[in-house]
Design a protein around this motif. Structure first.
Motif, mmCIF file in Angstrom:
data_model
loop_
_atom_site.group_PDB
_atom_site.id
_atom_site.type_symbol
_atom_site.label_atom_id
_atom_site.label_comp_id
_atom_site.label_asym_id
_atom_site.label_seq_id
_atom_site.Cartn_x
_atom_site.Cartn_y
_atom_site.Cartn_z
ATOM 1 N N VAL A 242 -85.829 28.035 21.340
ATOM 2 C CA VAL A 242 -86.210 26.632 21.120
ATOM 3 C C VAL A 242 -87.287 26.180 22.098
ATOM 4 C CG1 VAL A 242 -84.280 25.692 19.812
ATOM 5 C CG2 VAL A 242 -84.051 25.942 22.268
ATOM 6 N N ILE A 243 -87.329 26.776 23.289
ATOM 7 C CA ILE A 243 -88.410 26.407 24.213
ATOM 8 C C ILE A 243 -89.754 26.812 23.617
ATOM 9 C CG2 ILE A 243 -89.418 26.782 26.502
ATOM 10 C CD1 ILE A 243 -86.630 27.193 27.583
ATOM 11 N N VAL B 124 -93.275 20.820 30.924
ATOM 12 C CA VAL B 124 -94.352 21.652 31.476
ATOM 13 C C VAL B 124 -95.705 21.033 31.122
ATOM 14 C CG1 VAL B 124 -95.463 23.915 31.331
ATOM 15 C CG2 VAL B 124 -92.969 23.756 31.412
ATOM 16 N N MET B 125 -95.839 20.619 29.864
ATOM 17 C CA MET B 125 -97.106 20.035 29.422
ATOM 18 C C MET B 125 -97.411 18.741 30.185
ATOM 19 S SD MET B 125 -96.167 20.899 25.509
ATOM 20 C CE MET B 125 -97.358 20.073 24.521
ATOM 21 N N GLY C 227 -90.551 24.879 20.411
ATOM 22 C CA GLY C 227 -91.115 23.545 20.630
ATOM 23 C C GLY C 227 -92.589 23.619 20.966
ATOM 24 N N LEU C 228 -92.937 24.570 21.836
ATOM 25 C CA LEU C 228 -94.325 24.696 22.276
ATOM 26 C C LEU C 228 -95.223 25.119 21.119
ATOM 27 C CD1 LEU C 228 -95.958 24.430 24.847
ATOM 28 C CD2 LEU C 228 -95.530 26.833 25.310
ATOM 29 N N LEU D 244 -96.868 13.049 20.337
ATOM 30 C CA LEU D 244 -96.235 14.369 20.456
ATOM 31 C C LEU D 244 -95.115 14.333 21.489
ATOM 32 C CD1 LEU D 244 -96.059 17.413 19.970
ATOM 33 C CD2 LEU D 244 -97.833 17.711 21.698
ATOM 34 N N PRO E 64 -87.577 22.186 23.383
ATOM 35 C CA PRO E 64 -88.870 21.513 23.194
ATOM 36 C C PRO E 64 -89.210 20.556 24.339
ATOM 37 C CG PRO E 64 -87.666 21.557 21.147
ATOM 38 C CD PRO E 64 -86.736 22.084 22.181
ATOM 39 N N LEU F 74 -91.151 15.297 21.093
ATOM 40 C CA LEU F 74 -90.463 16.288 21.923
ATOM 41 C C LEU F 74 -89.309 15.639 22.682
ATOM 42 C CD1 LEU F 74 -93.515 18.228 23.401
ATOM 43 C CD2 LEU F 74 -92.017 18.945 21.548
ATOM 44 N N PHE G 104 -98.541 19.485 33.695
ATOM 45 C CA PHE G 104 -99.922 19.972 33.667
ATOM 46 C C PHE G 104 -100.891 18.802 33.466
ATOM 47 C CE2 PHE G 104 -99.168 24.688 32.344
ATOM 48 C CZ PHE G 104 -98.551 24.888 33.550
ATOM 49 N N LEU H 231 -102.919 19.237 36.600
ATOM 50 C CA LEU H 231 -104.035 20.158 36.372
ATOM 51 C C LEU H 231 -105.147 19.536 35.538
ATOM 52 C CD1 LEU H 231 -102.152 23.493 35.557
ATOM 53 C CD2 LEU H 231 -103.067 22.732 37.743
ATOM 54 N N GLY H 232 -104.908 18.320 35.055
ATOM 55 C CA GLY H 232 -105.958 17.690 34.256
ATOM 56 C C GLY H 232 -106.043 18.210 32.838
ATOM 57 N N THR H 233 -104.960 18.780 32.300
ATOM 58 C CA THR H 233 -104.968 19.118 30.874
ATOM 59 C C THR H 233 -104.863 17.822 30.077
ATOM 60 O OG1 THR H 233 -102.575 19.337 30.893
ATOM 61 C CG2 THR H 233 -103.842 21.349 31.200
ATOM 62 N N ASN H 234 -104.980 17.931 28.745
ATOM 63 C CA ASN H 234 -104.933 16.703 27.956
ATOM 64 C C ASN H 234 -104.082 16.872 26.729
ATOM 65 O OD1 ASN H 234 -106.729 18.574 27.202
ATOM 66 N ND2 ASN H 234 -108.472 17.211 26.984
ATOM 67 N N PHE H 235 -102.840 17.316 26.945
ATOM 68 C CA PHE H 235 -101.910 17.429 25.829
ATOM 69 C C PHE H 235 -101.618 16.059 25.226
ATOM 70 C CE2 PHE H 235 -100.647 21.264 28.248
ATOM 71 C CZ PHE H 235 -100.800 22.205 27.241
ATOM 72 N N ILE I 216 -88.248 20.944 27.471
ATOM 73 C CA ILE I 216 -88.656 21.755 28.626
ATOM 74 C C ILE I 216 -90.137 22.105 28.481
ATOM 75 C CG2 ILE I 216 -88.367 23.991 29.767
ATOM 76 C CD1 ILE I 216 -85.410 23.774 29.282
ATOM 77 N N ALA I 217 -90.520 22.532 27.256
ATOM 78 C CA ALA I 217 -91.940 22.788 27.007
ATOM 79 C C ALA I 217 -92.751 21.519 27.243
ATOM 80 C CB ALA I 217 -92.132 23.285 25.570
ATOM 81 N N ILE J 174 -108.063 25.632 31.615
ATOM 82 C CA ILE J 174 -106.908 24.953 31.021
ATOM 83 C C ILE J 174 -107.212 23.488 30.740
ATOM 84 C CG2 ILE J 174 -105.863 24.362 33.254
ATOM 85 C CD1 ILE J 174 -103.141 25.100 31.934
ATOM 86 N N SER J 175 -108.176 22.915 31.475
ATOM 87 C CA SER J 175 -108.463 21.493 31.243
ATOM 88 C C SER J 175 -109.682 21.273 30.350
ATOM 89 C CB SER J 175 -108.638 20.775 32.582
ATOM 90 O OG SER J 175 -109.579 21.445 33.370
#
Lengths: 191, 570
Positions: A31-32, B236-237, A35-36, B259, B230, B263, B240, B244-248, B232-233, A123-124
């Motif tokens: 499920v982890i 993490v997002m 979800g991702l 989103l 989901p 989740l 970040f 880290l400057g991500t843009n989820f 936990i994911a 990543i960004s």
């Protein structure tokens, strides 16, 4: 070392406790990653331009890593076979081969990522690359964890102790393999 | 505390080889499930005090804006947000979860299943240690630069994702990390619970001989494992995005804030049932014992619970009706949400049928169990208003919602816990609790609880929005009539908090000088009552119990005793 509690020796379902628990671990891991990857897919389906970003991923590196990981699963099966026949030394040797596969996988990944980061895809950069590094990174962490656990188990195998653990780490390793089978087409092939 | 209870009548049947244990190995690094349960329980209680104190501070601000709150001082707007956020976070993740699932699960699963420990004792210890670490990390967020996270316990981005919005550059990241650590602890614990209940039951104990409370804790653990992934994911997002400057989740740069809501609520809604089910199980066992009757329709209870578990994965978007979800999808989620009230209503009927024509004793645990049923019913019925997307458009983010979920969570986390603690106290500590003090505490908690939250329903219907620091700034909400209701709710809270002192006095007095508890003070059938109070290390001495029948054989015709222990040969 104290005596083991009676609870740890019972087996009401007929399934060994360790195997049962490993499956529950794998279930919660599914499920982890589910979800991702579900989140990634939902984005991917509405963002057509992501195909352009995905075009910059290195399909050949991904394909080579797929081959490496699948082969390492074979040696995990052979290790289980040896362990089920009580041959701890042989099992340990096969586990080392699997660990080698895991290490090679991570090494390829490192080279691949270094190259991509040098080209400016970090990543960004945008949401595609964020998913790319997060999903593959989380998977790589699972590979590294598997290699470490396998190392611990192989030491016990040399002394012919706890051979049933070889099967458990094998199940886990197949799961890690399977996650990659989803990641490879989603991140590398679909362009 | 637990330490002060002499294990006098214990025939030190120490199968585990170590007779003299140091303080550290007995209380801090023990792998014994009973000790780990106590660790979870006392940590949860300490966190409940912190969470309750937060509620006191922000309710004082709402009733008397700008006042110097005793023991806190002026509540600034940023502090108000941090208090509200962490009140919710603590009460759900650091009180309801550790006490209801981890403490009762750890204590009851091996005892009620007739074995001596969990199947992974060291994993169990690790689970508590990670949990304790998570609690420390959360509390630490109050002492970093910028203060603790104030973006509500649901942590919606972009507010939670960007420091320039939340103004808590460190606090929000620490908050996510604390919650993630807590999830890891409960994943380890949950796997242990499920595996133990599956594989380590006593000889003769079939699936349908398992007490309802164990079933409920196991199903809750499975729900948790299946829903938390989901998030936990997502955690993490979010970290970040923050670091880290991500843009989820950043809509300006191609991300999607909705989103996160998916989740979060894909976990968040099953989470309600994760904490509800153990409370339902605790009350089921108490009601059977104090009605001297078999639980009505034992198997139906299980099937209904499975149905609830499955349905709980299909209702999450009812939290997002005004977040821009497609109205057609809102219809689907309205229907599933209204559907899930059917199994829950069925459970309520089952409990009432269990009471029907029973020989009822109104002891303190029974009072708590009955109050749970009545109060949770109010929570459930008001949920229908919010589950219907049409009505929710008006009610969303008002005090109606707030009062509704406090009518579900308070019965679960507070009433359910007190029911369990008063019921199993004799077993846990070998002493009886004082019934008079117990009843004073009961009425002193339940009456003020209703006085706090029933007025809030009316405020919500009057349009009072949540998450507002000072209503004086809103002319249509600042009238004296509404302010009087706020003051009434806050005063009721003060009364309720004051009555908790009675509980602590009762708890400590009973520990030190309560009447010695016999093995089976409530004349109950389940296995934990067939061993000394408190149970020795190893639980059942040299001979593990055998099980001959189900857990609820009360009032069997033709038997002299009105109960029939599960392990009695005939």
């Amino acid at each position: 070392m104290a005596m083991r509690p009676i609870a740890t020796t019972r087996q009401v379902t007929g399934i060994p406790t360790g195997r049962l628990a490993t499956w529950w671990v794998i279930g919660s891991e599914i499920v982890i990653f589910g979800g991702l990857l579900g989140s990634y897919l939902m984005h991917r389906l509405v963002n057509m331009q992501w195909a352009n970003y995905a075009a910059h991923t290195n399909t050949w590196a991904g394909a080579f890593n797929t081959l490496v990981l699948l082969t390492s699963s074979l040696s995990a099966v052979l290790a289980h076979h040896a362990a089920s026949h009580g041959d701890g030394k042989k099992a340990a040797r096969y586990l080392w081969m699997t660990m080698g596969g895991g290490a090679l996988f991570v090494a390829v990944k490192a080279v691949e990522w270094t190259h991509e980061i040098q080209l400016g895809y970090t990543i960004s950069s945008n949401a595609f690359w964020a998913f790319y590094y997060t999903a593959a990174g989380l998977h790589a962490l699972h590979v590294i964890a598997g290699v470490i656990i396998m190392g611990i188990i192989s030491v016990a195998c040399l002394k012919n102790e706890d051979l049933h653990r070889v099967e458990l780490i094998g199940n886990y390793w197949h799961f890690v393999d399977l996650v990659w089978i989803f990641l490879f087409p989603l991140l590398y092939i679909a362009k | 505390m637990a330490e002060s209870v002499p294990a006098a009548d214990v025939h030190a049947h120490d199968d585990h080889g170590h007779h003299e244990q140091s303080f550290a190995s007995k209380y801090l690094f023990s792998t014994d499930h009973k000790m780990i349960a106590m660790q979870y329980m006392f940590t949860g209680m300490a966190m409940a005090l912190i969470g309750g104190f937060f509620a006191y501070a922000f309710r004082m601000q709402l009733a008397f804006p700008g006042m110097d709150v005793p023991f806190w001082g002026q509540v600034s707007a940023a502090e108000y947000n941090a208090l509200v956020t962490n009140h919710g976070t603590i009460m759900i993740f650091w009180v309801a979860m550790p006490v209801l699932i981890a403490a009762f699960g750890n204590y009851l699963i091996p005892l009620m299943c007739g074995c001596d420990d969990m199947v992974f004792p060291r994993l169990n210890r690790l689970s508590y240690q990670i949990f304790l670490l998570s609690a420390v990390v959360l509390i630490a967020s109050f002492f970093v630069e910028g203060g603790a996270f104030g973006g509500a316990w649901t942590a919606y981005p972009p507010l939670s994702a960007k420091a320039e919005y939340s103004l808590t550059p460190l606090g929000s990241t620490i908050w996510v990390i604390a919650v993630a650590l807590e999830f890891v602890a409960f994943l380890l614990g949950g796997i242990n619970f499920v595996t133990t209940a599956m594989n380590s039951r006593a000889e003769g104990m079939g699936m349908y001989d398992i007490p309802v409370v164990i079933w409920m804790i196991v199903i809750a653990s499975i729900l948790f494992m299946a829903s938390v992934g989901p998030l936990i994911a997502g955690a993490v997002m979010l970290v970040f995005d923050q670091t880290l400057g991500t843009n989820f989740f950043d809509p300006d740069r191609g991300g999607d804030p909705i989103l996160w809501q998916h989740l979060f609520w894909f976990f968040g809604h099953p989470e309600v049932y994760v904490v509800l089910l153990p409370a339902l199980g605790i009350t089921a066992d108490i009601m059977a014992t104090f009605s001297r009757k078999k639980i009505f329709a034992y198997k139906t209870v299980l099937y209904t619970t499975f149905a609830t578990g499955v349905l709980s994965f299909m209702v999450w978007a009812h939290h997002q009706f005004i977040a821009g979800v497609d109205p057609r999808m809102a219809h689907v989620f309205t229907i599933t949400t209204l559907l899930i009230s059917i199994p829950i209503a069925e459970l309520c009927f089952v409990y009432i049928a269990t009471l029907y024509k029973g020989s009822i004793t109104l002891s303190t645990p029974m009072l708590w169990a009955l109050a749970f049923l009545g109060e949770f019913l109010i929570g459930g019925v008001t949920g229908i208003f919010l589950g219907a997307s049409g009505a929710d458009v008006y009610f969303h983010d008002t005090y109606f919602v707030l009062a509704h979920f406090h009518y579900t969570f308070f019965p679960i986390a507070i009433i359910g816990t007190f029911a369990g603690v008063t019921y199993w106290f004799p077993k846990m500590f070998g002493r009886m609790m004082n019934e008079t003090l117990g009843k004073i505490h009961f009425w002193g908690t339940v009456i003020p609880f209703n006085c706090i939250f029933i007025p809030l329903f009316f405020l919500g219907m009057g349009g009072q929005h949540r998450r507002i620091y000072n209503y004086e700034n809103f002319p249509e909400l600042a009238g004296q009539g509404m302010q009087d209701i706020r003051i009434f709710a806050t005063v009721s809270l003060l009364v309720m908090l004051a009555f908790q002192v009675v509980f602590f006095i009762n708890f400590i007095m009973s520990l030190r000088s309560g009447k010695k508890a016999p093995n089976n003070p409530w004349r109950a059938n389940t296995l934990e009552w067939q061993t000394p109070s408190p149970p020795p290390h190893g639980n059942f001495g040299s001979e593990m119990p055998k099980v001959y029948r189900g857990p609820y054989e009360y009032g069997t015709p033709g038997r002299e005793e009105d109960f029939w222990p599960q392990n009695a040969p005939s």
